[in-house]
Design a protein around this motif. Structure first.
Motif, PDB file in Angstrom:
ATOM      1  N   PRO A  20       0.820  -1.216   0.000  1.00 22.82           N
ATOM      2  CA  PRO A  20       0.000   0.000   0.000  1.00 22.82           C
ATOM      3  C   PRO A  20       0.855   1.268   0.000  1.00 22.82           C
ATOM      4  N   GLU A  21       1.996   1.239   0.693  1.00 21.86           N
ATOM      5  CA  GLU A  21       2.880   2.409   0.738  1.00 21.86           C
ATOM      6  C   GLU A  21       3.409   2.765  -0.651  1.00 21.86           C
ATOM      7  N   ALA A  22       3.842   1.754  -1.413  1.00 19.75           N
ATOM      8  CA  ALA A  22       4.348   2.003  -2.770  1.00 19.75           C
ATOM      9  C   ALA A  22       3.235   2.541  -3.670  1.00 19.75           C
ATOM     10  N   LEU A  23       2.046   1.995  -3.521  1.00 21.22           N
ATOM     11  CA  LEU A  23       0.921   2.450  -4.343  1.00 21.22           C
ATOM     12  C   LEU A  23       0.483   3.857  -3.952  1.00 21.22           C
ATOM     13  N   PHE A  24       0.451   4.149  -2.665  1.00 23.56           N
ATOM     14  CA  PHE A  24       0.095   5.491  -2.218  1.00 23.56           C
ATOM     15  C   PHE A  24       1.070   6.507  -2.801  1.00 23.56           C
ATOM     16  N   PRO A  90      -2.530   8.312   4.351  1.00 23.42           N
ATOM     17  CA  PRO A  90      -1.496   7.343   3.973  1.00 23.42           C
ATOM     18  C   PRO A  90      -1.533   6.110   4.880  1.00 23.42           C
ATOM     19  N   PRO A  91      -1.289   4.945   4.358  1.00 28.63           N
ATOM     20  CA  PRO A  91      -1.244   4.575   2.936  1.00 28.63           C
ATOM     21  C   PRO A  91      -2.532   3.889   2.501  1.00 28.63           C
ATOM     22  N   ARG A  92      -3.683   4.369   2.960  1.00 26.96           N
ATOM     23  CA  ARG A  92      -4.930   3.633   2.753  1.00 26.96           C
ATOM     24  C   ARG A  92      -5.970   4.281   1.853  1.00 26.96           C
ATOM     25  N   VAL A 115      -9.954   6.547  -3.849  1.00 23.48           N
ATOM     26  CA  VAL A 115      -9.011   5.439  -4.013  1.00 23.48           C
ATOM     27  C   VAL A 115      -8.816   4.805  -2.650  1.00 23.48           C
ATOM     28  N   THR A 116      -9.014   3.483  -2.573  1.00 21.82           N
ATOM     29  CA  THR A 116      -8.716   2.761  -1.338  1.00 21.82           C
ATOM     30  C   THR A 116      -7.693   1.682  -1.639  1.00 21.82           C
ATOM     31  N   LEU A 117      -6.783   1.495  -0.701  1.00 25.36           N
ATOM     32  CA  LEU A 117      -5.692   0.534  -0.838  1.00 25.36           C
ATOM     33  C   LEU A 117      -5.791  -0.442   0.328  1.00 25.36           C
TER      34      LEU A 117
END
Length: 158
Positions: A20-24, A90-92, A115-117
């Protein structure tokens, strides 16, 4: 009376092999957005970026010169829009209010993107929900563009 299309919404999701951190970061870094956000063969350019709630960015998505059909919202080959960060968790979760730069009233108004992760085993489910899609954008086109964008995002972060 409200036009049913005025309140159109779409929802897409994709499992991506990344944290999730990389995508955020991919959603909140201007260089990353320019690399992956434009769907399909389109290209992107971030004109300005202000990472904070209440800030946002202005971006152009350019249709390829090989296309014979002119379908840009801003000009023949360009969709320019301004996104305002409504929520940054971050990061959700990221919530953006998006306004197209267009003189056509069919593209006016503010569209919301959520956007949700959600972390899972070996990756993250990225869900994108759009609501209040302008009447000039067919929901099925928005869904197809979002699917193509999620594919590019996966290639970018994986």
């Amino acid at each position: 009376m409200t036009d049913a299309h005025e309140t159109a919404s779409t929802r897409n999701a994709k499992f991506i092999k990344a944290t999730p951190e990389a995508l955020f970061r991919a959603f909140t870094d201007p260089a990353a957005l320019a690399a992956w956000l434009a769907p399909g063969d389109m290209t992107g350019e971030v004109h300005r970026f202000d990472y904070r709630v209440g800030g946002g960015y202005q971006m152009s998505l350019y249709y390829p010169s090989s296309e014979n059909t002119f379908r840009g919202k801003t000009s023949e080959r360009e969709d320019r829009y301004t996104a305002r960060f409504v929520e940054l968790t971050p990061p959700r979760r990221i919530v953006e209010a998006i306004t197209f730069d267009s003189v056509d009233p069919a593209f006016s108004g503010e569209m919301i993107m959520v956007v949700t992760l959600e972390a899972g085993d070996g990756g993250t489910t990225v869900s994108i929900f759009f609501k209040d899609i302008p009447s000039g954008i067919r929901p099925e086109d928005n869904e197809a563009g979002t699917r193509a964008t999620l594919e590019k995002l996966a290639r970018y972060v994986e």
